[in-house]
Motif scaffolding. Structure first.
Motif, PDB file in Angstrom:
ATOM      1  N   ARG A 153      10.450   6.654   3.459  1.00  0.00           N
ATOM      2  CA  ARG A 153      10.013   5.323   3.902  1.00  0.00           C
ATOM      3  C   ARG A 153      11.163   4.589   4.578  1.00  0.00           C
ATOM      4  NH1 ARG A 153       6.159   2.296   6.106  1.00  0.00           N
ATOM      5  NH2 ARG A 153       6.165   0.162   5.334  1.00  0.00           N
TER       6      ARG A 153
ATOM      7  N   SER B  57       0.746  12.011  -9.521  1.00  0.00           N
ATOM      8  CA  SER B  57      -0.098  13.179  -9.331  1.00  0.00           C
ATOM      9  C   SER B  57       0.730  14.458  -9.369  1.00  0.00           C
ATOM     10  CB  SER B  57      -0.837  13.071  -7.994  1.00  0.00           C
ATOM     11  OG  SER B  57      -1.527  14.262  -7.706  1.00  0.00           O
TER      12      SER B  57
ATOM     13  N   ASN C 220       0.820  -1.214   0.000  1.00  0.00           N
ATOM     14  CA  ASN C 220       0.000   0.000   0.000  1.00  0.00           C
ATOM     15  C   ASN C 220       0.851   1.261   0.000  1.00  0.00           C
ATOM     16  OD1 ASN C 220      -2.605  -1.115  -0.158  1.00  0.00           O
ATOM     17  ND2 ASN C 220      -2.566  -1.601   2.029  1.00  0.00           N
ATOM     18  N   TRP C 221       1.979   1.238   0.712  1.00  0.00           N
ATOM     19  CA  TRP C 221       2.874   2.386   0.688  1.00  0.00           C
ATOM     20  C   TRP C 221       3.402   2.605  -0.730  1.00  0.00           C
ATOM     21  CZ3 TRP C 221       7.934   2.529  -0.850  1.00  0.00           C
ATOM     22  CH2 TRP C 221       8.517   3.789  -0.794  1.00  0.00           C
ATOM     23  N   GLN C 222       3.797   1.525  -1.417  1.00  0.00           N
ATOM     24  CA  GLN C 222       4.291   1.666  -2.793  1.00  0.00           C
ATOM     25  C   GLN C 222       3.228   2.259  -3.700  1.00  0.00           C
ATOM     26  OE1 GLN C 222       5.604  -2.351  -3.572  1.00  0.00           O
ATOM     27  NE2 GLN C 222       7.728  -1.834  -3.105  1.00  0.00           N
ATOM     28  N   LEU C 223       2.007   1.810  -3.546  1.00  0.00           N
ATOM     29  CA  LEU C 223       0.896   2.346  -4.331  1.00  0.00           C
ATOM     30  C   LEU C 223       0.703   3.830  -4.014  1.00  0.00           C
ATOM     31  CD1 LEU C 223      -1.335   1.616  -6.361  1.00  0.00           C
ATOM     32  CD2 LEU C 223      -2.778   1.038  -4.407  1.00  0.00           C
ATOM     33  N   TYR C 224       0.756   4.172  -2.741  1.00  0.00           N
ATOM     34  CA  TYR C 224       0.645   5.574  -2.313  1.00  0.00           C
ATOM     35  C   TYR C 224       1.761   6.412  -2.930  1.00  0.00           C
ATOM     36  CZ  TYR C 224       1.232   9.641   0.696  1.00  0.00           C
ATOM     37  OH  TYR C 224       1.409  10.918   1.155  1.00  0.00           O
ATOM     38  N   ARG C 225       3.002   5.920  -2.804  1.00  0.00           N
ATOM     39  CA  ARG C 225       4.147   6.658  -3.362  1.00  0.00           C
ATOM     40  C   ARG C 225       3.980   6.868  -4.859  1.00  0.00           C
ATOM     41  NH1 ARG C 225       9.261   3.217  -4.108  1.00  0.00           N
ATOM     42  NH2 ARG C 225       7.795   2.403  -5.636  1.00  0.00           N
TER      43      ARG C 225
ATOM     44  N   ASN D 146       1.282   6.753  -6.802  1.00  0.00           N
ATOM     45  CA  ASN D 146       0.179   7.646  -7.145  1.00  0.00           C
ATOM     46  C   ASN D 146       0.480   9.086  -6.766  1.00  0.00           C
ATOM     47  OD1 ASN D 146      -1.569   5.814  -8.399  1.00  0.00           O
ATOM     48  ND2 ASN D 146      -2.272   5.068  -6.424  1.00  0.00           N
ATOM     49  N   ASN D 147       1.124   9.284  -5.637  1.00  0.00           N
ATOM     50  CA  ASN D 147       1.489  10.635  -5.219  1.00  0.00           C
ATOM     51  C   ASN D 147       2.446  11.271  -6.228  1.00  0.00           C
ATOM     52  OD1 ASN D 147       1.418  12.699  -2.969  1.00  0.00           O
ATOM     53  ND2 ASN D 147       3.615  12.389  -3.239  1.00  0.00           N
TER      54      ASN D 147
END
Length: 162
Positions: free
Chosen positions: A151, A125, A114-119, A121-122
């Motif tokens: 991280r 963006s 989930n952190w990788q997905l967050y990173r 996408n951030n």
């Protein structure tokens, strides 16, 4: 004459909408499909690449490759730390399982994914907010590097903010 001009303008605007920009800076980008920076710097050692990237008068492509090179180094360091944590957590989980307690590793693995997905996408963006720019990919790799370093710090210094 006025009617011909209006017709030309309408056709021109329609054609623009039908054929989007082909600029590499306006297209979507999947960093997972990017060639490693070592391909760009073929024949150079990591030390030579690092030294070259300190040059202040680099062109856009060089800046982008250097930013990617920086990210690749940081993510490699993070991946080593994650592997260490996973190994230690597996050992702890054996004891937890024996005591009928919940295991931690599945949650850590989910958190990391989930952190990788967050990173990702951030950073996508951030860079797409900039729009078409010659430093488009430099901004992306810099974001990825910054967030990956953060991280790593979270995992190695979890009580730094206490």
């Amino acid at each position: 004459m006025m009617r011909a001009t209006s017709l030309f303008a309408a056709l021109f605007l329609t054609a623009q909408a039908a054929y989007p920009s082909t600029s590499i800076y306006g297209s979507t980008f999947d960093y997972k499909k990017a060639q490693p920076a070592s391909v760009y710097f073929s024949g150079k050692s990591p030390v030579e690449i690092a030294s070259y990237c300190k040059n202040e008068s680099l062109g856009t492509m060089d800046l982008s490759a250097c930013a990617q090179f920086g990210y690749e180094g940081v993510v490699k360091t993070l991946n080593k730390k994650v592997a260490e944590i996973e190994k230690a957590t597996k050992r702890y989980d054996l004891e937890h399982r024996a005591n009928g307690e919940p295991e931690a590793l599945p949650f850590f693995e989910k958190a990391q994914a989930n952190w990788q997905l967050y990173r990702d996408n951030n950073c996508y963006s951030e860079v797409y907010q900039v729009g078409q720019a010659s430093l488009h990919f430099v901004y992306f790799w810099d974001c990825m590097t910054r967030m990956t370093k953060n991280r790593f710090d979270e995992l190695t210094k979890p009580h730094a903010n206490d």
